[in-house]
Motif scaffolding. Sequence first.
Motif, PDB file in Angstrom:
ATOM      1  N   PRO A 136       0.812  -1.219   0.000  1.00 61.22           N
ATOM      2  CA  PRO A 136       0.000   0.000   0.000  1.00 61.22           C
ATOM      3  C   PRO A 136       0.849   1.275   0.000  1.00 61.22           C
ATOM      4  O   PRO A 136       0.441   2.294  -0.561  1.00 61.22           O
ATOM      5  CB  PRO A 136      -0.789  -0.102   1.308  1.00 61.22           C
ATOM      6  CG  PRO A 136      -0.783  -1.531   1.661  1.00 61.22           C
ATOM      7  CD  PRO A 136       0.453  -2.138   1.076  1.00 61.22           C
ATOM      8  N   GLU A 137       2.036   1.199   0.618  1.00 57.28           N
ATOM      9  CA  GLU A 137       2.908   2.373   0.662  1.00 57.28           C
ATOM     10  C   GLU A 137       3.303   2.790  -0.749  1.00 57.28           C
ATOM     11  O   GLU A 137       3.426   3.975  -1.057  1.00 57.28           O
ATOM     12  CB  GLU A 137       4.178   2.073   1.472  1.00 57.28           C
ATOM     13  CG  GLU A 137       3.960   1.852   2.953  1.00 57.28           C
ATOM     14  CD  GLU A 137       3.348   0.488   3.279  1.00 57.28           C
ATOM     15  OE1 GLU A 137       3.306  -0.385   2.380  1.00 57.28           O
ATOM     16  OE2 GLU A 137       2.901   0.302   4.426  1.00 57.28           O
TER      17      GLU A 137
ATOM     18  N   MET B 243       0.742   4.889  12.495  1.00 58.02           N
ATOM     19  CA  MET B 243       0.951   5.686  11.286  1.00 58.02           C
ATOM     20  C   MET B 243       2.206   6.561  11.379  1.00 58.02           C
ATOM     21  O   MET B 243       2.787   6.900  10.374  1.00 58.02           O
ATOM     22  CB  MET B 243      -0.266   6.579  10.995  1.00 58.02           C
ATOM     23  CG  MET B 243      -1.596   5.873  10.884  1.00 58.02           C
ATOM     24  SD  MET B 243      -1.776   4.769   9.482  1.00 58.02           S
ATOM     25  CE  MET B 243      -1.502   5.838   8.110  1.00 58.02           C
TER      26      MET B 243
ATOM     27  N   GLU C 279       6.338  -5.238   7.352  1.00 58.71           N
ATOM     28  CA  GLU C 279       4.947  -4.773   7.450  1.00 58.71           C
ATOM     29  C   GLU C 279       4.073  -5.629   6.553  1.00 58.71           C
ATOM     30  O   GLU C 279       4.540  -6.167   5.547  1.00 58.71           O
ATOM     31  CB  GLU C 279       4.854  -3.306   7.011  1.00 58.71           C
ATOM     32  CG  GLU C 279       5.348  -3.094   5.610  1.00 58.71           C
ATOM     33  CD  GLU C 279       5.547  -1.633   5.266  1.00 58.71           C
ATOM     34  OE1 GLU C 279       4.666  -0.857   5.612  1.00 58.71           O
ATOM     35  OE2 GLU C 279       6.566  -1.307   4.645  1.00 58.71           O
TER      36      GLU C 279
ATOM     37  N   LEU D 266      -4.752   2.140   5.806  1.00 60.22           N
ATOM     38  CA  LEU D 266      -4.682   2.459   4.387  1.00 60.22           C
ATOM     39  C   LEU D 266      -5.483   3.724   4.072  1.00 60.22           C
ATOM     40  O   LEU D 266      -5.005   4.638   3.396  1.00 60.22           O
ATOM     41  CB  LEU D 266      -5.228   1.273   3.606  1.00 60.22           C
ATOM     42  CG  LEU D 266      -5.010   1.325   2.113  1.00 60.22           C
ATOM     43  CD1 LEU D 266      -4.451  -0.001   1.645  1.00 60.22           C
ATOM     44  CD2 LEU D 266      -6.294   1.613   1.368  1.00 60.22           C
TER      45      LEU D 266
ATOM     46  N   GLY E 287      -3.681   6.702   5.529  1.00 61.30           N
ATOM     47  CA  GLY E 287      -2.471   6.987   4.748  1.00 61.30           C
ATOM     48  C   GLY E 287      -2.791   7.701   3.445  1.00 61.30           C
ATOM     49  O   GLY E 287      -2.095   8.641   3.041  1.00 61.30           O
TER      50      GLY E 287
ATOM     51  N   ARG F 226       0.388   4.397  -2.472  1.00 63.29           N
ATOM     52  CA  ARG F 226       0.248   5.769  -1.974  1.00 63.29           C
ATOM     53  C   ARG F 226       1.205   6.690  -2.719  1.00 63.29           C
ATOM     54  O   ARG F 226       0.845   7.796  -3.115  1.00 63.29           O
ATOM     55  CB  ARG F 226       0.543   5.773  -0.479  1.00 63.29           C
ATOM     56  CG  ARG F 226       0.453   7.118   0.198  1.00 63.29           C
ATOM     57  CD  ARG F 226       0.632   6.920   1.695  1.00 63.29           C
ATOM     58  NE  ARG F 226       0.529   8.153   2.427  1.00 63.29           N
ATOM     59  CZ  ARG F 226       1.572   8.767   2.989  1.00 63.29           C
ATOM     60  NH1 ARG F 226       2.783   8.279   2.849  1.00 63.29           N
ATOM     61  NH2 ARG F 226       1.394   9.884   3.656  1.00 63.29           N
TER      62      ARG F 226
ATOM     63  N   GLY G 279       4.864   5.379   9.559  1.00 65.72           N
ATOM     64  CA  GLY G 279       4.651   5.296   8.113  1.00 65.72           C
ATOM     65  C   GLY G 279       4.184   3.925   7.662  1.00 65.72           C
ATOM     66  O   GLY G 279       4.302   3.568   6.501  1.00 65.72           O
ATOM     67  N   VAL G 280       3.640   3.125   8.580  1.00 67.46           N
ATOM     68  CA  VAL G 280       3.183   1.779   8.222  1.00 67.46           C
ATOM     69  C   VAL G 280       1.702   1.815   7.853  1.00 67.46           C
ATOM     70  O   VAL G 280       0.876   2.313   8.615  1.00 67.46           O
ATOM     71  CB  VAL G 280       3.419   0.792   9.394  1.00 67.46           C
ATOM     72  CG1 VAL G 280       2.689  -0.516   9.158  1.00 67.46           C
ATOM     73  CG2 VAL G 280       4.904   0.542   9.557  1.00 67.46           C
ATOM     74  N   MET G 281       1.395   1.327   6.642  1.00 70.99           N
ATOM     75  CA  MET G 281       0.005   1.339   6.186  1.00 70.99           C
ATOM     76  C   MET G 281      -0.606  -0.046   6.132  1.00 70.99           C
ATOM     77  O   MET G 281      -1.794  -0.194   5.879  1.00 70.99           O
ATOM     78  CB  MET G 281      -0.098   1.995   4.814  1.00 70.99           C
ATOM     79  CG  MET G 281      -0.066   3.502   4.883  1.00 70.99           C
ATOM     80  SD  MET G 281       0.113   4.176   3.247  1.00 70.99           S
ATOM     81  CE  MET G 281      -1.419   3.703   2.503  1.00 70.99           C
ATOM     82  N   SER G 282       0.241  -1.082   6.264  1.00 66.89           N
ATOM     83  CA  SER G 282      -0.353  -2.419   6.313  1.00 66.89           C
ATOM     84  C   SER G 282       0.182  -3.143   7.540  1.00 66.89           C
ATOM     85  O   SER G 282       1.389  -3.289   7.712  1.00 66.89           O
ATOM     86  CB  SER G 282      -0.054  -3.198   5.028  1.00 66.89           C
ATOM     87  OG  SER G 282       1.270  -2.984   4.610  1.00 66.89           O
TER      88      SER G 282
END
Lengths: 322, 78
Positions: A56-57, B43, B62, A92, A95, A60, B46-49
């Motif tokens: 997902p990063e 967050m 992650e 997600l 973010g 983004r 910077g971790v989204m999963s």
Amino acid sequence: MLQALADLLVYRLLVIHPGTELGSSLDFFFYDTVKIFLLLTVIIFVVAVIRSFFPPERARRLLGNKREYVGNLLASLLGIVTPFCSCSAVPLFIGFIESGLPLGVTFSFLISSPTVNEVALIMLWGLFGWDIALLYVATGVILAFIGGIVIGKLKLEHLVEDYVYKIKVGDREEVVLTWRERFEYARDYTKDILKRVWLFVIIGIGLGALIHGYAPIDFIVKYAGPGNPFAVIIAVLIAIPLYSNAAGTIPIVQALVGKGMPLGTALAFMMAVVAISTPEMIILRKVIKPKMIAIFVGIITVAIIFIGYLFNFVFVHHLLGA
Amino acid sequence: MDIEVLGTGCIKCKKLEENVRSAVAELRIEASVTKVEDIAKIMEHGVMSTPGVVIDGVVKSEGRIPSQQEIKNWLQGK
């Protein structure tokens, strides 16, 4: 070859006469179960390896500061390859919003990601053929694209929970995986999905096989055939609470299509099963207000119903023209 | 050594926390293991999963459950 194996098992080893209802049901059951499990194992593994390249990063970053339309299209496409589990929906969402992505673009992703998923795709490919599977993917992407644009136009930013806008996402280097780690991830992912769906697949194929062997040819035509103008709406409304049984519903739908259910009705039903999931809505409730959940579900429902009628219309004319 | 396990409480996050704790115990390493469930704190890394592992402020993984061996390698600074 699989068909020969199924025939051998049912007609020779179990000594059931071909052409009987029991024989036809059992043959259908064995053939489809083996085929679907083979497909599931191989394809989910391959898909998971591909997915390990699109965390997902990265989605983004790729979406960056994309605006409407281009952003909606890219988000709908990224939704196909980015791994998504409903437990990650909250980070997600935050973010995406924090990076300045418009709400509508974020929703294009949130619609596409669960709708165009590999399990539904494999079931469709294995049971309906690649053309229907592709048609499903294209329809899912269009649904996500349009759904996201409509949500964007409605200016619903105030229906996002306030705390979401206050969170600051940390900057950092991307974690790069080795091939070994990718394969391990893919192996775990495949095991995880198979563990979750195997029972539904067997029950679904089993019910499908019963319909295939025992239900009279015109039984669906009576209730959900082209003669019933409300069939699509009813199919979609039944499908909404059926989430997590996507693996189980597709074989049943395939059997129903064999008994005269129009393709548009079937597609709308399958799409509603995966696109609108109660667990995902409950999780999204943490970041958006109930009114927005209602609007989201409403838009998707109407769009899917529309898609169902459109396909029924196109295919009927296609058939008449041929 | 400061280890943080990031996760909002899903099954995978609990599994990862167990793995980390058992790796720490096995290697007899002096380390604090904290479970971070607050979304804002997750967050910040910077971790989204989820689930994620952060060791001394650096995100190590992650969106997956790393193997026991992988965790041990991190703990031993390999």
